[in-house]
Design a protein around this motif. Structure first.
Motif, PDB file in Angstrom:
ATOM      1  N   SER A 260       1.007  -1.195  -0.124  1.00  0.00           N
ATOM      2  CA  SER A 260      -0.121   0.008  -0.001  1.00  0.00           C
ATOM      3  C   SER A 260       0.710   1.233   0.036  1.00  0.00           C
ATOM      4  O   SER A 260       2.210   1.177   0.148  1.00  0.00           O
ATOM      5  N   SER A 261       0.140   2.472  -0.063  1.00  0.00           N
ATOM      6  CA  SER A 261       0.980   3.618  -0.081  1.00  0.00           C
ATOM      7  C   SER A 261       1.992   3.797  -1.219  1.00  0.00           C
ATOM      8  O   SER A 261       2.967   4.530  -0.900  1.00  0.00           O
ATOM      9  N   LEU A 262       1.606   3.267  -2.263  1.00  0.00           N
ATOM     10  CA  LEU A 262       2.511   3.568  -3.552  1.00  0.00           C
ATOM     11  C   LEU A 262       2.104   4.462  -4.417  1.00  0.00           C
ATOM     12  O   LEU A 262       0.677   4.899  -4.313  1.00  0.00           O
ATOM     13  N   VAL A 446      -9.314  -2.144 -12.334  1.00  0.00           N
ATOM     14  CA  VAL A 446      -8.018  -1.586 -13.052  1.00  0.00           C
ATOM     15  C   VAL A 446      -7.694  -0.353 -13.393  1.00  0.00           C
ATOM     16  O   VAL A 446      -6.790   0.171 -14.059  1.00  0.00           O
ATOM     17  N   ALA A 447      -8.588   0.611 -12.517  1.00  0.00           N
ATOM     18  CA  ALA A 447      -8.283   2.049 -12.780  1.00  0.00           C
ATOM     19  C   ALA A 447      -7.028   2.673 -12.479  1.00  0.00           C
ATOM     20  O   ALA A 447      -6.703   3.766 -12.734  1.00  0.00           O
ATOM     21  N   THR A 448      -6.451   2.103 -11.179  1.00  0.00           N
ATOM     22  CA  THR A 448      -5.212   2.607 -10.683  1.00  0.00           C
ATOM     23  C   THR A 448      -4.129   1.493 -10.748  1.00  0.00           C
ATOM     24  O   THR A 448      -3.895   0.924  -9.392  1.00  0.00           O
ATOM     25  N   PRO A 449      -3.414   1.595 -11.574  1.00  0.00           N
ATOM     26  CA  PRO A 449      -2.236   0.881 -11.706  1.00  0.00           C
ATOM     27  C   PRO A 449      -1.116   1.376 -10.553  1.00  0.00           C
ATOM     28  O   PRO A 449      -0.913   2.735 -10.505  1.00  0.00           O
ATOM     29  N   LEU A 450      -0.290   0.657  -9.750  1.00  0.00           N
ATOM     30  CA  LEU A 450       0.506   0.673  -8.745  1.00  0.00           C
ATOM     31  C   LEU A 450       1.932   0.345  -9.350  1.00  0.00           C
ATOM     32  O   LEU A 450       2.992   1.124  -9.008  1.00  0.00           O
ATOM     33  N   LEU A 451       2.035  -0.705  -9.983  1.00  0.00           N
ATOM     34  CA  LEU A 451       3.340  -1.307 -10.370  1.00  0.00           C
ATOM     35  C   LEU A 451       3.100  -2.050 -11.759  1.00  0.00           C
ATOM     36  O   LEU A 451       1.971  -2.506 -11.994  1.00  0.00           O
ATOM     37  N   THR A 452       4.009  -1.860 -12.527  1.00  0.00           N
ATOM     38  CA  THR A 452       4.337  -2.682 -13.647  1.00  0.00           C
ATOM     39  C   THR A 452       5.258  -3.506 -13.865  1.00  0.00           C
ATOM     40  O   THR A 452       6.244  -3.223 -13.011  1.00  0.00           O
ATOM     41  N   ASP A 453       5.215  -4.513 -14.885  1.00  0.00           N
ATOM     42  CA  ASP A 453       6.499  -5.452 -14.969  1.00  0.00           C
ATOM     43  C   ASP A 453       6.892  -6.208 -13.552  1.00  0.00           C
ATOM     44  O   ASP A 453       7.969  -5.949 -13.336  1.00  0.00           O
ATOM     45  N   VAL A 454       6.121  -6.800 -12.889  1.00  0.00           N
ATOM     46  CA  VAL A 454       6.245  -7.423 -11.637  1.00  0.00           C
ATOM     47  C   VAL A 454       6.847  -8.655 -11.759  1.00  0.00           C
ATOM     48  O   VAL A 454       6.188  -9.334 -12.386  1.00  0.00           O
ATOM     49  N   THR A 455       7.941  -9.030 -11.023  1.00  0.00           N
ATOM     50  CA  THR A 455       8.402 -10.367 -10.965  1.00  0.00           C
ATOM     51  C   THR A 455       8.793 -10.670  -9.847  1.00  0.00           C
ATOM     52  O   THR A 455       9.164  -9.951  -8.926  1.00  0.00           O
ATOM     53  N   MET A 456       8.147 -11.871  -9.366  1.00  0.00           N
ATOM     54  CA  MET A 456       8.140 -12.361  -8.115  1.00  0.00           C
ATOM     55  C   MET A 456       9.195 -13.290  -8.053  1.00  0.00           C
ATOM     56  O   MET A 456       9.287 -14.374  -8.901  1.00  0.00           O
ATOM     57  N   ILE A 457      10.309 -13.314  -7.414  1.00  0.00           N
ATOM     58  CA  ILE A 457      11.583 -14.032  -7.245  1.00  0.00           C
ATOM     59  C   ILE A 457      11.889 -14.772  -6.008  1.00  0.00           C
ATOM     60  O   ILE A 457      11.558 -14.315  -5.049  1.00  0.00           O
ATOM     61  N   TYR A 458      11.971 -16.042  -6.023  1.00  0.00           N
ATOM     62  CA  TYR A 458      11.991 -17.137  -4.772  1.00  0.00           C
ATOM     63  C   TYR A 458      13.204 -18.093  -4.977  1.00  0.00           C
ATOM     64  O   TYR A 458      13.155 -19.230  -5.625  1.00  0.00           O
ATOM     65  N   ALA A 459      14.377 -17.666  -4.633  1.00  0.00           N
ATOM     66  CA  ALA A 459      15.503 -18.428  -4.517  1.00  0.00           C
ATOM     67  C   ALA A 459      15.374 -19.303  -3.575  1.00  0.00           C
ATOM     68  O   ALA A 459      14.746 -19.328  -2.343  1.00  0.00           O
ATOM     69  N   GLY A 460      15.855 -20.589  -3.782  1.00  0.00           N
ATOM     70  CA  GLY A 460      15.624 -21.918  -2.988  1.00  0.00           C
ATOM     71  C   GLY A 460      14.288 -22.319  -3.039  1.00  0.00           C
ATOM     72  O   GLY A 460      13.754 -23.060  -2.026  1.00  0.00           O
TER      73      GLY A 460
END
Length: 871
Positions: A260-262, A446-460
């Motif tokens: 939040s708060s982005l 979908v009216a309020t984008p806060l982030l684009t090109d989101v990549t979730m990375i999980y080492a291990g």
């Protein structure tokens, strides 16, 4: 017992279901419970219906419920004559022969079907012998999806007749803490609002819905067939700007990411509106209204484009323009003048919308393409696969495509596939009076984008669900689950990388989430399985050839392993010999009871006469009431040492009980909660005294309870007096009913009806209903000692009530912290200390912090006012 195996299959085709309401004189739903547990947004709901055939001949008994479309059925069973008939999930193909045979015999072949916008209907039936009973139990699971800043758990209540013992219990536990919780839906208003209680304690919340039989007939959506409506539990969790909420257990994890708060990202949006002839009338009228509302919501730093299409394209402007007042006024005039005509060239329209976005690259912004149509492509390129290929090529993963299908003439699967292939989603807009609100509601998501090109990375970690997302919108949530490699927490390192406006941001946290322990070992794993199956089914829709078969095979294997009923699986249920074959599907969008033995060591019970109630099961009737009461006292005390007694001796002589004891003062702690999230008050009551719990003179109802001899325990006996000659005594082992000169002892779990008062006992609770009053008596255990605790689930509408259970929530003002804390209650300043108490008003008792004070201070009257000399 000889049984025949009957296939109940859930096939992926939509059939019409005709509902036949039961004849209440034939069979009686005497108990209907919905129990839902939500942990980390994953809901497991169990619907239990107990039905009695009141006739002197066999009858077909029906189980008919509605569940959310997003849910997977995971268990179904029936209990008849002590015999369980359990469902087994198998591959759909294994039931094809039974399906064909059922249809050829003209038997029902559609027992699960879509109903309205959010529900599916589940229906099955079985023949029950004369004066016998059956229990149905259905379990389904779903991951709640966050929309517009909240989660919604929808429970549909439609038992098809008023039910004496109707209850909905919801328990929510969220590690992040629950920000707010409320109840909405048609069953939460007017006459039924008084039947709802909500308890919110930081990370946990409980919702109870216990309408009386009368309330089930008189609410807005009620009638002679009882209730028919929704109870919607709405809540959200506490959030911050960190990595989010990660839970792990037994080698699996689930990650909820919703910072939040982005700052919002300015957007570029193109609206593509179908104006072909099939949109004539209310559809285009509602589209105009919705489009004007949506245009009003655009921010001034947004850029937008708008055009309509049939077999041709009609631009408002050929390029994107800024959403200033002048342009918005002009666009709204264009929207107001949209008229219907012509055919439908979807290929040309979507390619033109993509061209407009591609021609307007803007750093630090997010682009969105939205298509609204109500039909199939009938002009230009009409081959569906060609259209999908063309669209995928021109969009090239640069922005998402959202497709809104208006009504049921549209090829929704085509729109859904095209959306998924382009990182978007499809939504059906239902032809109804609120279609414009549906359109506006989707846009708000979908009216309020806060982030684009989101990549979730999980080492291990490995076996991950989807980890790349084109955009994250305000009010939504990204959920990823997976397996931790070798269950090694040391090497497990989650991280999120995304673009905020034109800045690369990284979310990470040294705390990789708490372990939930062995109790919930299977829970996180089932969340992973649910999410994986859902996403594999989406991929199966998008892919073709060997790739399609591979994901289909993987989805089927997981569905079978976790017993999920999906479009790829069927449920096989055993039924008694001679039953007709039932075939279920999950549509795509679009013996004589044995006499019970008396409790061990109860010699007095040798004086009891036993008979079988033809419906209610074994009941014990007491002939000698004096002997009965003496037996009760014997059973309440054992010859073993009791907590709180230095010594105890019991002498039994001619049925009389004598006891001598040296007592040590006992303490029982009570909580008085507040309506806000302030700390509750707590106070102590010393000794095993008798308390007035509830007195309702207008109803001639009074409830008293005797505290037990367990330190910080509860009540050992509660007695309910109703009218002049009805008295019900409840303890941890039995329920005793004295009506006039007749006394009966109940030890089973069957419904007890005495006049207009009903009582039913279950494993760990006793439910009591009298008119507009509903009380639950919970059975708790401290050490090896059981005790009971009363909870008023529904207060009478009459204000003329008194007793411990009738106390209003505490209201106080915190005055000072040093040198000692003082609270101000009704202009009186009271010294308090911070302590804790166990909240026994919930099934899983919880220890709460509280402000401790004297009983008189908390009650604002003398404790003697609540003490009675006789139960």
């Amino acid at each position: 017992m000889e049984r025949a195996l009957v296939q109940i299959a859930l096939f992926g085709l939509l059939l019409t279901l005709v509902t036949t309401l039961p004849n209440k004189d034939d069979w009686d739903i005497y108990s209907f419970h919905v129990n839902s547990t939500v942990t980390s947004r994953y809901a497991t709901t169990v619907i239990t219906s107990r039905v009695a055939n009141r006739m002197d001949e066999s009858k077909e008994i029906e189980f008919h419920v509605r569940i959310p479309k997003n849910a997977f059925i995971s268990k179904f069973k029936m209990l008849i004559d002590g015999q369980e008939y359990d469902g087994v999930v198998k591959a759909k193909e294994q039931a094809q022969q039974q399906y064909t045979e059922a249809v050829s015999r003209g038997q029902s072949a559609g027992l699960v079907s879509s109903v309205g916008r959010t529900l599916e209907e589940f229906k099955t039936s079985v023949t029950v012998a004369a004066n016998n009973k059956i229990t149905f139990e259905l379990t389904y699971e779903e991951l709640l999806k966050r929309k517009l800043g909240k989660y919604e758990l929808q429970i549909h209540a439609r038992p098809m007749q008023p039910v004496k013992d109707f209850k909905v219990d919801v328990y929510i536990h969220e590690k992040a803490g629950i920000d707010f919780i409320e109840v909405k839906g048609g069953l939460s208003t007017k006459a039924l609002a008084n039947a709802i209680t909500i308890t919110h304690e930081d990370k946990q919340a409980w919702v109870h819905f216990y309408p009386t039989e009368d309330q089930q007939k008189t609410c807005d959506s009620c009638g002679d067939q009882g209730m028919n409506g929704d109870l919607v539990i709405v809540y959200d969790v506490n959030r911050d700007t960190s990595l989010g909420d990660i839970k792990r257990s037994a080698g699996y994890f689930v990650h909820h990411f919703a910072p939040s708060s982005l700052p919002r990202i300015p957007k570029n949006v193109v609206f593509i509106i179908d104006q072909s002839g099939s949109m004539y009338g209310r559809k285009i009228h509602q589209t105009r209204i919705a489009l004007i509302h949506i245009l009003n919501d655009l921010a001034e730093d947004d850029f937008f484009g708008l055009f309509t299409f049939d077999s041709s394209i009609f631009h408002w402007k050929r390029e994107l323009v800024q959403a200033n007042k002048e342009n918005l006024d002009s666009a709204k005039k264009f929207a107001q003048d949209i008229e219907t005509r012509g055919a439908t060239d979807i290929n040309r329209a979507v390619l033109e919308g993509a061209r407009m976005l591609n021609a307007h690259p803007r750093e630090g912004s997010a682009s969105i393409l939205i298509l609204l149509t109500d039909g199939d492509p009938t002009a230009g390129v009409t081959n569906l696969e060609t259209i999908q290929s063309n669209v995928r090529g021109v969009i090239a993963d640069k922005f998402p495509l959202y497709c809104l299908g208006f009504g049921f003439d549209v090829n929704f699967e085509f729109l859904e596939k095209m959306s998924l292939q382009n990182n978007g989603a499809a939504r059906r807009i239902y032809e109804d009076s609120d279609a414009d609100l549906q359109l506006k509601g989707f846009y708000e998501e979908v009216a309020t984008p806060l982030l684009t090109d989101v990549t979730m990375i999980y080492a291990g970690a490995h076996n991950l669900t989807q980890t790349n997302f084109s955009q994250y919108y305000n009010g939504s949530e990204i959920v990823v689950a997976g397996q931790i490699t070798d269950n090694d927490i040391e090497t497990f390192n989650p991280q999120v990388v995304a673009i905020s406006r034109n800045t690369r941001v990284v979310f990470s946290d040294t705390n990789t989430g708490e372990s939930t322990g062995t109790v919930s070992d299977s829970h996180i794993q089932r969340v992973w399985a649910y999410l994986t199956v859902k996403q594999l089914l989406e991929k199966e829709l998008q892919f073709s050839g060997p790739e399609k078969e591979n994901v289909k095979k993987e989805a089927l294997e997981l569905s079978l392993k976790y017993s999920f009923v999906t479009p790829l699986t069927s449920m096989v249920v055993t039924k008694p010999l001679g039953e007709n074959t039932d075939v279920l599907h999950k549509p795509k969008e679009g013996a004589t009871p044995q006499a019970q033995q008396p409790p061990a060591g109860s010699a007095v019970l040798a004086d009891l006469n036993h008979y079988d109630d033809p419906v209610g099961g074994p009941i014990f009737q007491v002939v000698d009431s004096t002997a009965f009461l003496q037996e009760e006292r014997i059973s309440d005390k054992s010859t073993a040492a009791h907590p709180g007694f230095d010594s105890l001796s019991i002498v039994v002589a001619h049925g009389k009980v004598q006891e001598t004891a040296t007592t040590v003062p006992l303490i029982h702690r009570f909580l008085l909660k507040t309506e806000t999230r302030s700390l509750p008050l707590c106070f102590d009551v010393t000794g095993d005294v008798r308390l007035k719990l509830l007195h309702h003179p207008n109803r001639e109802l009074s409830v008293n309870g005797e505290l037990d001899s367990v330190a910080y325990g509860g009540f050992k006996r509660i007695v309910i007096h109703f009218k002049a000659d009805l008295h019900i005594e409840v303890d941890t082992q039995r329920i005793t009913v004295r009506e006039g000169q007749t006394m009966t002892l109940h030890t089973g779990q069957d419904l007890i009806t005495a006049g207009s008062l009903t009582v039913i006992r279950r494993d760990k609770e006793i439910d009591v209903a009298a008119g507009d009053t509903r009380m639950v008596i919970l059975i708790h255990k401290r050490g090896d000692k059981e005790f009971i605790w009363p909870v008023l689930r529904q207060k009478p509408s009459d204000n003329n009530i008194s007793g411990i259970l009738a106390l209003k929530p505490a209201v106080y003002e915190e005055m000072q912290q040093t040198p000692s804390t003082k609270l101000k209650i009704k202009d009186q300043e009271i010294d308090v200390t911070r302590s804790n108490a166990v909240d026994y008003s919930i099934v899983s008792a919880l220890t709460l912090d509280c402000w401790f004070m004297s009983a008189e201070s908390a009650l604002q009257r003398r404790l003697d006012d609540f003490i009675v000399t006789q139960l």
